[in-house]
Design a protein around this motif. Sequence first.
Motif, PDB file in Angstrom:
ATOM      1  N   THR A 181       0.838  -1.204   0.000  1.00  0.00           N
ATOM      2  CA  THR A 181       0.000   0.000   0.000  1.00  0.00           C
ATOM      3  C   THR A 181       0.873   1.254   0.000  1.00  0.00           C
ATOM      4  OG1 THR A 181      -0.149  -0.073   2.424  1.00  0.00           O
ATOM      5  CG2 THR A 181      -1.934  -1.129   1.173  1.00  0.00           C
ATOM      6  N   VAL A 182       1.505   1.533   1.148  1.00  0.00           N
ATOM      7  CA  VAL A 182       2.407   2.680   1.297  1.00  0.00           C
ATOM      8  C   VAL A 182       3.550   2.225   2.207  1.00  0.00           C
ATOM      9  CG1 VAL A 182       0.503   4.348   1.059  1.00  0.00           C
ATOM     10  CG2 VAL A 182       1.202   3.622   3.352  1.00  0.00           C
ATOM     11  N   TYR A 183       4.588   3.055   2.344  1.00  0.00           N
ATOM     12  CA  TYR A 183       5.680   2.693   3.269  1.00  0.00           C
ATOM     13  C   TYR A 183       5.198   2.832   4.715  1.00  0.00           C
ATOM     14  CZ  TYR A 183       9.439   2.101  -0.102  1.00  0.00           C
ATOM     15  OH  TYR A 183      10.242   1.610  -1.105  1.00  0.00           O
ATOM     16  N   GLY A 184       5.656   1.910   5.570  1.00  0.00           N
ATOM     17  CA  GLY A 184       5.306   1.953   6.980  1.00  0.00           C
ATOM     18  C   GLY A 184       6.528   2.312   7.826  1.00  0.00           C
TER      19      GLY A 184
ATOM     20  N   LEU B  78      -1.954   2.903  16.105  1.00  0.00           N
ATOM     21  CA  LEU B  78      -1.116   2.361  15.033  1.00  0.00           C
ATOM     22  C   LEU B  78      -1.694   1.038  14.543  1.00  0.00           C
ATOM     23  CD1 LEU B  78       2.262   2.876  16.931  1.00  0.00           C
ATOM     24  CD2 LEU B  78       1.135   4.471  15.362  1.00  0.00           C
TER      25      LEU B  78
ATOM     26  N   HIS C 255       1.261  -5.026  12.248  1.00  0.00           N
ATOM     27  CA  HIS C 255       1.485  -5.864  11.064  1.00  0.00           C
ATOM     28  C   HIS C 255       1.998  -7.236  11.477  1.00  0.00           C
ATOM     29  CE1 HIS C 255       1.311  -1.795   9.548  1.00  0.00           C
ATOM     30  NE2 HIS C 255       1.220  -2.245   8.312  1.00  0.00           N
TER      31      HIS C 255
ATOM     32  N   THR D 185      -7.130  -4.014   6.733  1.00  0.00           N
ATOM     33  CA  THR D 185      -6.823  -3.990   8.168  1.00  0.00           C
ATOM     34  C   THR D 185      -8.111  -4.282   8.920  1.00  0.00           C
ATOM     35  OG1 THR D 185      -5.056  -2.385   7.881  1.00  0.00           O
ATOM     36  CG2 THR D 185      -6.074  -2.478  10.061  1.00  0.00           C
TER      37      THR D 185
ATOM     38  N   ILE E 199     -10.146  -4.605  12.763  1.00  0.00           N
ATOM     39  CA  ILE E 199     -10.107  -4.184  14.169  1.00  0.00           C
ATOM     40  C   ILE E 199     -10.617  -5.334  15.034  1.00  0.00           C
ATOM     41  CG2 ILE E 199     -10.910  -2.466  15.852  1.00  0.00           C
ATOM     42  CD1 ILE E 199      -9.426  -1.099  13.567  1.00  0.00           C
TER      43      ILE E 199
ATOM     44  N   LEU F  50      -6.983   2.644  23.333  1.00  0.00           N
ATOM     45  CA  LEU F  50      -8.186   1.845  23.058  1.00  0.00           C
ATOM     46  C   LEU F  50      -7.994   0.387  23.485  1.00  0.00           C
ATOM     47  CD1 LEU F  50      -8.959   3.083  19.405  1.00  0.00           C
ATOM     48  CD2 LEU F  50     -10.132   3.776  21.504  1.00  0.00           C
TER      49      LEU F  50
ATOM     50  N   SER G  35       1.757   4.886   8.437  1.00  0.00           N
ATOM     51  CA  SER G  35       2.434   5.317   7.211  1.00  0.00           C
ATOM     52  C   SER G  35       3.661   6.150   7.601  1.00  0.00           C
ATOM     53  CB  SER G  35       1.462   6.119   6.351  1.00  0.00           C
ATOM     54  OG  SER G  35       0.807   7.113   7.121  1.00  0.00           O
TER      55      SER G  35
ATOM     56  N   SER H 153      -4.416   0.782   3.382  1.00  0.00           N
ATOM     57  CA  SER H 153      -5.357  -0.334   3.448  1.00  0.00           C
ATOM     58  C   SER H 153      -6.786   0.105   3.794  1.00  0.00           C
ATOM     59  CB  SER H 153      -4.883  -1.326   4.510  1.00  0.00           C
ATOM     60  OG  SER H 153      -4.804  -0.687   5.767  1.00  0.00           O
TER      61      SER H 153
ATOM     62  N   LEU I  97     -14.078   1.688   8.241  1.00  0.00           N
ATOM     63  CA  LEU I  97     -13.636   2.933   8.876  1.00  0.00           C
ATOM     64  C   LEU I  97     -12.781   3.778   7.929  1.00  0.00           C
ATOM     65  CD1 LEU I  97     -12.629   1.692  12.453  1.00  0.00           C
ATOM     66  CD2 LEU I  97     -14.819   2.584  11.667  1.00  0.00           C
TER      67      LEU I  97
ATOM     68  N   ALA J 108     -12.121   5.587  12.859  1.00  0.00           N
ATOM     69  CA  ALA J 108     -10.681   5.430  13.037  1.00  0.00           C
ATOM     70  C   ALA J 108     -10.181   6.778  13.549  1.00  0.00           C
ATOM     71  CB  ALA J 108     -10.037   5.061  11.718  1.00  0.00           C
TER      72      ALA J 108
ATOM     73  N   THR K 239      -8.654   9.579  11.442  1.00  0.00           N
ATOM     74  CA  THR K 239      -9.329  10.243  10.337  1.00  0.00           C
ATOM     75  C   THR K 239      -9.809  11.643  10.716  1.00  0.00           C
ATOM     76  OG1 THR K 239     -11.375   9.142  10.945  1.00  0.00           O
ATOM     77  CG2 THR K 239     -10.059   8.071   9.270  1.00  0.00           C
TER      78      THR K 239
HETATM   79  O1  TXA Z   1      -1.889   0.477   4.363  1.00  0.00           O
HETATM   80  C1  TXA Z   1      -1.801   0.816   5.538  1.00  0.00           C
HETATM   81  O2  TXA Z   1      -2.731   0.617   6.349  1.00  0.00           O
HETATM   82  C2  TXA Z   1      -0.502   1.516   5.981  1.00  0.00           C
HETATM   83  C3  TXA Z   1       0.644   0.520   5.852  1.00  0.00           C
HETATM   84  C4  TXA Z   1       1.932   1.042   6.428  1.00  0.00           C
HETATM   85  O3  TXA Z   1       0.287  -0.693   6.423  1.00  0.00           O
HETATM   86  N1  TXA Z   1      -0.632   2.018   7.314  1.00  0.00           N
HETATM   87  C5  TXA Z   1      -1.380   3.108   7.649  1.00  0.00           C
HETATM   88  O4  TXA Z   1      -1.294   3.492   8.977  1.00  0.00           O
HETATM   89  O5  TXA Z   1      -2.044   3.713   6.853  1.00  0.00           O
HETATM   90  P1  TXA Z   1      -1.792   4.913   9.522  1.00  0.00           P
HETATM   91  O6  TXA Z   1      -1.311   5.012  10.912  1.00  0.00           O
HETATM   92  O7  TXA Z   1      -1.347   5.986   8.626  1.00  0.00           O
HETATM   93  O8  TXA Z   1      -3.324   4.790   9.584  1.00  0.00           O
HETATM   94  C6  TXA Z   1      -3.895   3.949  10.550  1.00  0.00           C
HETATM   95  C7  TXA Z   1      -5.344   4.277  10.735  1.00  0.00           C
HETATM   96  C8  TXA Z   1      -5.574   5.544  11.503  1.00  0.00           C
HETATM   97  O9  TXA Z   1      -6.604   6.302  10.898  1.00  0.00           O
HETATM   98  C9  TXA Z   1      -5.989   5.022  12.854  1.00  0.00           C
HETATM   99  O10 TXA Z   1      -6.825   5.911  13.525  1.00  0.00           O
HETATM  100  C10 TXA Z   1      -6.691   3.733  12.518  1.00  0.00           C
HETATM  101  O11 TXA Z   1      -5.904   3.206  11.500  1.00  0.00           O
HETATM  102  N2  TXA Z   1      -6.716   2.777  13.645  1.00  0.00           N
HETATM  103  C11 TXA Z   1      -5.673   2.147  14.216  1.00  0.00           C
HETATM  104  N3  TXA Z   1      -6.074   1.405  15.271  1.00  0.00           N
HETATM  105  C12 TXA Z   1      -7.415   1.562  15.370  1.00  0.00           C
HETATM  106  C13 TXA Z   1      -8.417   1.059  16.258  1.00  0.00           C
HETATM  107  N4  TXA Z   1      -8.120   0.257  17.263  1.00  0.00           N
HETATM  108  N5  TXA Z   1      -9.701   1.438  16.056  1.00  0.00           N
HETATM  109  C14 TXA Z   1     -10.005   2.260  15.017  1.00  0.00           C
HETATM  110  N6  TXA Z   1      -9.116   2.762  14.165  1.00  0.00           N
HETATM  111  C15 TXA Z   1      -7.836   2.436  14.324  1.00  0.00           C
END
Ligand code: TXA
Length: 348
Positions: free
Chosen positions: A37-40, A66, A69, A100, A102, A117, A145, A183, A196, A229, A232
Amino acid sequence: MVTIIEKIKDSKRMDLVLEKAARILADGNLVAFPTETVYGLGANAFDESAAKKIYEAKGRPSDNPLIVHIASLKMLDEVALEVNNSAKQIMDAFWPGPVTLIFKKTDKIPYSVTGGLDTVAVRFPQNEIATMLIKKCKFPLAAPSANLSGRPSPTKASHVAFDLSGKIPLILDGGTCRLGLESTIVDTTHKMPVILRPGTVTKEAIEEVLEQTVIDGYEEQIEVSTPKAPGTKYRHYSPKAKITIIKGSEEEVVSKINHLLIKDSVLGIKSGVLATDETIDLYNTNLAISVGRRKDPEEIAKNLFKTLRKFDRLGAEVVYSECFEQMGLGAAIMNRLTKAADYRIVQI
Ligand code: TXA
Ligand code: MG
């Protein structure tokens, strides 16, 4: 701190580089790695203080959780409780891949990873570098990301370096990400699955697998009983330029944007256009960039963040963007674009 960028080419070198990356992660430090998807930006998901370093490096609010993975279903047992039927069906259909889920979290996952959470977001990526790295570590990687908070997600190692050089020890360069959008996030902790965040695995594709309707939890106007999420709600995906989306027929959009370009040039404002292959030659500016063919949403998804970053490099102060269909993959494209534009949409 010096940031090393390791290009991963042949498989022998890959093993050595992944060894090194796994050692850095085991010591509680951060490594940026490619996914489809994107770099992590990864840290040991069981290590509370390592996870905290992610928030520092990104400048990310600590209540924004976060994604964890994993690289095997055995690892899922260590992080998630209660995997229900819908979750299993989605996993069967789309893992490893850009979805992804939850779940309720186990005690092994610290609250610094989940933003306080009791749930945890889990993803089983498909990218070989990502899965081999996680396997070498033998622990899951918490990874958002790998961009500075608020900036477009990185789809190339050079994007990560631009945002995080000097802040992290290592970036694994695996080339351009295949999909280019983050994702799809699905919350399966309730009776009805809720999306979400839309992504390349579409609502329609998930509904087909589950043989039931799935709720969009990401549209601003829709209130759902589950928290969105948390990430967002923050400013997102934004280049420095102020973006406005112009919505209408092709002819109307081109004419409106050309009119705005003239106005801006009189005022001395450097403005650009996010165009498509079909329209790029119709704009009276040398700062029009095509995001791809309108007929090919996959190409547009792959190029979107790269294009937003390019406007920054070229010094655009204002960007007028064409609008895209909300159907299928278009829902994810418009979700990111609308946020990048801070919800500025002009309907002609
Ligand atoms: O494709 C992807 O998902 C990339 C690659 C690196 O895997 N990761 C990514 O992570 O986009 P990030 O942190 O940019 O976005 C994660 C999102 C955030 O909007 C966060 O609020 C939501 O996932 N999230 C994480 N844990 C959550 C939870 N327990 N309940 C609801 N939302 C959650
Ligand atoms: Mg992000």
